[in-house]
Design a protein around this motif. Sequence first.
Motif: not given
Lengths: 364, 307
Positions: A332-335, A337, B101, B105-106, B108-109, B112-113, B118
Amino acid sequence: MTEGEEGIYRENRLPSRLLAKLRSGLLRMLPQVIAVAAAFLVGAVVLVATGYSPLDAYATMLTGAFGDVYGIGQTLTQATPIIFTALAFLFSMKSGLFNIGAEGQLIIGGFAAALVGISFDGLPALIHVPLALLAGALAGGAWGFIPAVLKAKLGAHEVITTMMLSYVATYLTSYMVNYPFKAPGWVAQTVPLAPSAQLPRILPPTQLSASFIVALILVALTYFILQKTTFGYEVRASGLNPLAAENGGINVKRTMIIALFVSGAMAGLGGSGEVMGVHGRFIDGFSPGYGWDGLAVALVGGLHPVGVVIAAVLFGALRSGGMTMTRVTHVPLDIVIILQSLVVVFVAAPMLIRYLLRWREHKG
Amino acid sequence: MNIIDIINVGLFAATLRMATPITLAALGGIFSERVGVVNIALEGMMLTSAFSGVAVSYYTGNPWLGVLAAVAAGGLLGLIHAVLTVTFKGNQIVSGTGINIFALGFTAYMSQIIWGSRGASSSVPSLKAISIPLLKDIPIVGEILGTQTPLVYVMIIVTVIAQFVLFKTPMGLRIRAVGEHPAAADTAGISVVRVKYLGVIVSGMLAGLGGAFLSLGHLSLFAWGMTGGRGFIALAAMIFGRWMPLGAFGASIMFGFADALQMRLQSLGILPPQIILMLPYILTVIALAGVVRKATPPSDYKPYDKG
């Protein structure tokens, strides 16, 4: 001293001075370099824990970002708005204020530029482009000016107000392109800008536009203003010690207000560059978080304009290489961020880095 | 359509509901600032906790375990903030921003996992509303207070406890002393560092409870960025309430009203949603601008150097 001796002296001196400057520059950047390395290390742990190979992820990121001319062009494209927002954060930080609303200033600036871009037809580009850029800078500046005045006159904390206004900018522009300025079709966006308001692409087929050049000019300008002008001196003095600055005859409140206006204007210019150079129109939600990237980049760049450019390229690479990484490895692209936030966290505490370094020395 | 459709008892029940996450986070802000640490990471702590709560409820089927996980996640981020700012004397705003931040990010990541999306998680078991016997039968008050998500009642209880602890117990005195005058507190034999850690960790746990309310009380899922700036609004509520739990609760009611009104107006569809969504943020700026001059912070927020 004979002429020959002097020549030798001069020959030796110049490179050694340059080397010394380079060395001290690198040494100054050491904590930042370590922070980035530490962030990637923790990021690797996250990747492993979620079942991905950090080596694969980082390798595809790297080749995606720098592997060919196209990759480099896209990396610089992503770095461009980040340079603007990083300068915005840097400038506010130098004056002692935390402008964490660069995201909103970038968005509102982009929208103002788009308005000017779609409103006039038949203007020569030589007038239309600067006019649109000016509109973007003014709108972004206004978004910095409001919190600055509230802070100076009423004491409202700029961290909260800039953040709140960021949300307002997001929803306000979203309303604009969903209702009054919506182009026909399903997407929430304006109609394309007049060709005379578009910034030329400078490395086709990549999206890199002349906005990158504007960014570099702004870097030089920022350095010049901060280091060589009276206003820059006043900004830095107000930031370092407002009481002493006030006693020294500097109008700290006035300086703060102007500094935050300039800061917002810089972010607004960045948004204009995106609209006029990359998208050619204002699209709802066009910024994936360039404002936050800028904050991280300013810190990683050691709050120095040149450091900002280097760090912005790194973060641009994270964004452009990250897209390649997601396509190839499905991470996932969020890595990206997460990595960015880890850099900020590690930069937040220079003492932590020093502590880690000492710990390594003790072990070794 | 008339005004009764907008302003009615249901709106006030919703006001209390929407004031809950803001109050809890504002209490978190109070505990942190009272020990001299600015915590702008409330937003990220809430978000991470909202996610953690949903994830645990998803895997265990028990929303209360989710609430526990949310509180723990908030406390953990509080610990990290304390390590960075108290022990290593890092910049509090920068550390807080980093955590914010990270949270974005965490979550959302991981979303998805776990759920392959997302934007939002699947729907998970959430907390059921409870009715308070007798109270629910009182007219109007009963309609507002009688039947709510359990965390609304928890919020009210926690607010009262926080007010009591801070101003009526030795622990509260220690907390306030550490924020106001760390050197004096140190001389009096108080472990400044330990109290600061305690304050910031409690701060994270309270914000975490607020996050759990959003994802397990108000909704039954996690959505990207679902805190929507409430952590920052909570900071404004904290300032508005002069760093006092009861005051922050009062201010949160005002912000909760804006939030509830915003939702009500949206469901009626009389104005474009984007315009309505701006209301709470504009109100926050106005409230902050109108009040802060008279508000004196409980600390100078400088890292404490012993000796």
